[in-house]
Design a protein around this motif. Structure first.
Motif, PDB file in Angstrom:
ATOM      1  N   TYR A  56       1.196  -1.134   0.290  1.00  0.00           N
ATOM      2  CA  TYR A  56      -0.226   0.634  -0.330  1.00  0.00           C
ATOM      3  C   TYR A  56       1.287   1.392  -0.019  1.00  0.00           C
ATOM      4  O   TYR A  56       0.246   2.084  -0.311  1.00  0.00           O
ATOM      5  N   PHE A  57       1.860   1.023   0.289  1.00  0.00           N
ATOM      6  CA  PHE A  57       2.915   2.065   0.098  1.00  0.00           C
ATOM      7  C   PHE A  57       4.633   2.388  -0.394  1.00  0.00           C
ATOM      8  O   PHE A  57       5.111   0.922  -0.247  1.00  0.00           O
ATOM      9  N   VAL A  58       5.083   3.231  -1.388  1.00  0.00           N
ATOM     10  CA  VAL A  58       6.229   2.870  -2.426  1.00  0.00           C
ATOM     11  C   VAL A  58       6.684   4.257  -1.265  1.00  0.00           C
ATOM     12  O   VAL A  58       6.584   4.922  -1.786  1.00  0.00           O
ATOM     13  N   SER A  59       7.749   3.538  -0.455  1.00  0.00           N
ATOM     14  CA  SER A  59       8.678   4.503   0.174  1.00  0.00           C
ATOM     15  C   SER A  59       9.606   4.987  -0.512  1.00  0.00           C
ATOM     16  O   SER A  59       9.713   6.405   0.072  1.00  0.00           O
ATOM     17  N   GLU A  60       9.990   4.596  -1.688  1.00  0.00           N
ATOM     18  CA  GLU A  60      10.947   5.093  -2.490  1.00  0.00           C
ATOM     19  C   GLU A  60      10.548   6.937  -3.231  1.00  0.00           C
ATOM     20  O   GLU A  60      11.209   7.286  -3.199  1.00  0.00           O
ATOM     21  N   TYR A  61       9.448   6.631  -3.115  1.00  0.00           N
ATOM     22  CA  TYR A  61       8.411   7.846  -3.991  1.00  0.00           C
ATOM     23  C   TYR A  61       7.273   8.499  -3.247  1.00  0.00           C
ATOM     24  O   TYR A  61       6.616   9.357  -3.667  1.00  0.00           O
ATOM     25  N   LEU A 184       4.407   8.906 -12.702  1.00  0.00           N
ATOM     26  CA  LEU A 184       3.401   8.934 -13.541  1.00  0.00           C
ATOM     27  C   LEU A 184       2.594   8.371 -12.027  1.00  0.00           C
ATOM     28  O   LEU A 184       1.356   8.815 -11.913  1.00  0.00           O
ATOM     29  N   GLY A 185       2.910   7.417 -11.130  1.00  0.00           N
ATOM     30  CA  GLY A 185       2.654   7.847  -9.750  1.00  0.00           C
ATOM     31  C   GLY A 185       1.787   8.975  -8.999  1.00  0.00           C
ATOM     32  O   GLY A 185       0.633   9.183  -8.643  1.00  0.00           O
ATOM     33  N   PHE A 253      -4.447   0.007  -7.394  1.00  0.00           N
ATOM     34  CA  PHE A 253      -3.626  -0.942  -7.689  1.00  0.00           C
ATOM     35  C   PHE A 253      -2.751  -0.603  -8.815  1.00  0.00           C
ATOM     36  O   PHE A 253      -1.374  -1.191  -8.334  1.00  0.00           O
ATOM     37  N   TYR A 254      -2.098   0.796  -9.441  1.00  0.00           N
ATOM     38  CA  TYR A 254      -1.055   1.134  -9.202  1.00  0.00           C
ATOM     39  C   TYR A 254       0.278   0.687  -8.447  1.00  0.00           C
ATOM     40  O   TYR A 254       1.386   0.456  -8.726  1.00  0.00           O
ATOM     41  N   VAL A 255       0.303   1.606  -7.105  1.00  0.00           N
ATOM     42  CA  VAL A 255      -0.034   1.517  -6.013  1.00  0.00           C
ATOM     43  C   VAL A 255       0.688   0.275  -5.364  1.00  0.00           C
ATOM     44  O   VAL A 255       2.018   0.311  -5.244  1.00  0.00           O
ATOM     45  N   MET A 256      -0.006  -0.309  -5.309  1.00  0.00           N
ATOM     46  CA  MET A 256       0.229  -1.330  -5.314  1.00  0.00           C
ATOM     47  C   MET A 256       0.861  -2.621  -6.494  1.00  0.00           C
ATOM     48  O   MET A 256       2.057  -3.236  -5.525  1.00  0.00           O
ATOM     49  N   TRP A 262       6.126  -5.268  -9.227  1.00  0.00           N
ATOM     50  CA  TRP A 262       5.372  -5.936 -10.230  1.00  0.00           C
ATOM     51  C   TRP A 262       5.617  -4.964 -11.214  1.00  0.00           C
ATOM     52  O   TRP A 262       6.273  -5.575 -12.246  1.00  0.00           O
ATOM     53  N   ILE A 263       5.426  -4.295 -11.290  1.00  0.00           N
ATOM     54  CA  ILE A 263       6.408  -3.021 -12.104  1.00  0.00           C
ATOM     55  C   ILE A 263       7.049  -1.854 -11.516  1.00  0.00           C
ATOM     56  O   ILE A 263       7.091  -1.729 -10.866  1.00  0.00           O
ATOM     57  N   SER A 264       7.807  -1.169 -12.997  1.00  0.00           N
ATOM     58  CA  SER A 264       8.505   0.093 -11.859  1.00  0.00           C
ATOM     59  C   SER A 264       7.699   1.227 -12.675  1.00  0.00           C
ATOM     60  O   SER A 264       6.804   1.363 -13.306  1.00  0.00           O
ATOM     61  N   ASP A 265       8.238   2.326 -11.784  1.00  0.00           N
ATOM     62  CA  ASP A 265       7.223   4.045 -11.884  1.00  0.00           C
ATOM     63  C   ASP A 265       7.464   4.425 -13.157  1.00  0.00           C
ATOM     64  O   ASP A 265       9.247   4.376 -12.831  1.00  0.00           O
ATOM     65  N   LEU A 266       7.182   5.264 -13.651  1.00  0.00           N
ATOM     66  CA  LEU A 266       7.394   5.766 -14.727  1.00  0.00           C
ATOM     67  C   LEU A 266       7.621   7.228 -14.403  1.00  0.00           C
ATOM     68  O   LEU A 266       6.911   7.812 -13.961  1.00  0.00           O
ATOM     69  N   ARG A 267       9.348   7.167 -14.111  1.00  0.00           N
ATOM     70  CA  ARG A 267       9.781   8.404 -13.428  1.00  0.00           C
ATOM     71  C   ARG A 267      10.304   9.701 -14.562  1.00  0.00           C
ATOM     72  O   ARG A 267      10.545   9.566 -15.849  1.00  0.00           O
ATOM     73  N   ILE A 268       9.832  10.656 -14.346  1.00  0.00           N
ATOM     74  CA  ILE A 268      10.110  11.906 -15.493  1.00  0.00           C
ATOM     75  C   ILE A 268      10.914  12.748 -14.915  1.00  0.00           C
ATOM     76  O   ILE A 268      11.728  13.760 -15.771  1.00  0.00           O
ATOM     77  N   VAL A 269      11.397  13.599 -13.265  1.00  0.00           N
ATOM     78  CA  VAL A 269      11.646  14.253 -12.879  1.00  0.00           C
ATOM     79  C   VAL A 269      12.497  12.961 -11.566  1.00  0.00           C
ATOM     80  O   VAL A 269      11.376  12.706 -10.530  1.00  0.00           O
TER      81      VAL A 269
END
Length: 270
Positions: A56-61, A184-185, A253-256, A262-269
């Motif tokens: 439920y949490f992405v600590s990196e972002y 993207l998140g 679902f995206y955060v999960m 399962w996937i990597s976040d698409l980083r812009i900056v």
């Protein structure tokens, strides 16, 4: 044509005696069926996710799913609790147990959702010009439906929860290690919050709170402009209701997916 007699003894034409449940020849049953299937699917997904208590949490972002916001259990992972932890970590108590009941009651008592689930689940009535199967009708005068009258209070509580979701979305732009980050998140979190505000602000109770009990709009120009804006949103209330169900599920679902790897976040900056 049948005849009826009123209390004064006068007789007149009454409703036609039609044995058939409806004379409609179109697929009137399709909308309530689609609503039933969509609601059951969403509730099943949301229930499973609320009690998973993981991913439920992405600590990196700093991404926190709205299904776990605010995360106030002592079992919440580090960084996900923005307002402290005070609930016990037990499997039957969701980490966001403080907010979930208010959100559920807000939507259950919503004017649009009442129409939707009354038709889809209770068949009361299932569609226009279709007789309902119930022999009696008591309206919303008995428990539990009398609680529908408390919708305006659940609106205020839901607005606070939406503020918390907004805080989460804004906070996610600040990378835990320092600096600004955009991925993207972040876009998904912000889009979800915008839709949540659209649904909350388009609520009939919000419209009443903004411009209700005013006898002269000319004496309250600011409130009149607010009421006009909310009234325009109100015409799209049903669309916001469905859009937020979709955005909540997509955001969660995206955060999960990112949290589980399962996937990597698409980083812009950053």
């Amino acid at each position: 044509m049948s005849t009826t007699t009123d209390t004064s003894g006068r007789t007149g034409a009454g409703r036609a005696t039609i044995a058939a449940r409806t004379l409609r020849t179109d697929r009137w049953w399709l909308p309530p069926l689609a609503t039933f299937v969509a609601f059951v699917a969403w509730v099943a997904y949301a229930t499973v996710r609320a009690f998973m208590q993981e991913y439920y949490f992405v600590s990196e972002y700093g991404y926190l799913t709205p299904f776990y916001s605010p995360c106030v259990s002592v079992g919440c992972v580090e960084g996900s609790s923005h307002f402290g932890t005070f609930l016990p970590d037990v499997w039957w108590l969701p980490y966001a147990a403080v907010s979930l009941p208010f959100l559920l009651l807000f939507r259950l008592t919503c004017y649009y959702y009442r129409k939707a689930y009354y038709r889809a689940f209770w068949l009361s009535p299932p569609a226009c010009a279709v007789a309902e199967p119930h022999a009696r009708y008591t309206g919303e005068t008995r428990f539990p439906l009398i609680l529908q009258n408390a919708h305006r209070y659940f609106f205020y509580l839901a607005a606070i929860v939406t503020l918390v979701n907004t805080y989460d979305a804004v906070l996610a732009f600040a990378k835990p290690g320092g600096g600004f980050g955009l991925g993207l998140g972040n876009i998904i979190l912000v889009a979800n919050v915008v839709l949540l505000w659209g649904y909350t602000a388009s609520c009939h109770s919000c419209r009443s709170a903004v411009g209700g009990r005013l006898n002269h709009f000319s004496r309250h120009p600011v409130r009149y402009k607010m009421w006009t804006f909310v009234s325009k949103l109100n015409t799209r209330h049903s669309q916001y209701a469905w859009a937020t169900l979709a955005s909540l599920a997509i955001t969660d679902f995206y955060v999960m997916a990112v949290s589980a790897g399962w996937i990597s976040d698409l980083r812009i900056v950053g």
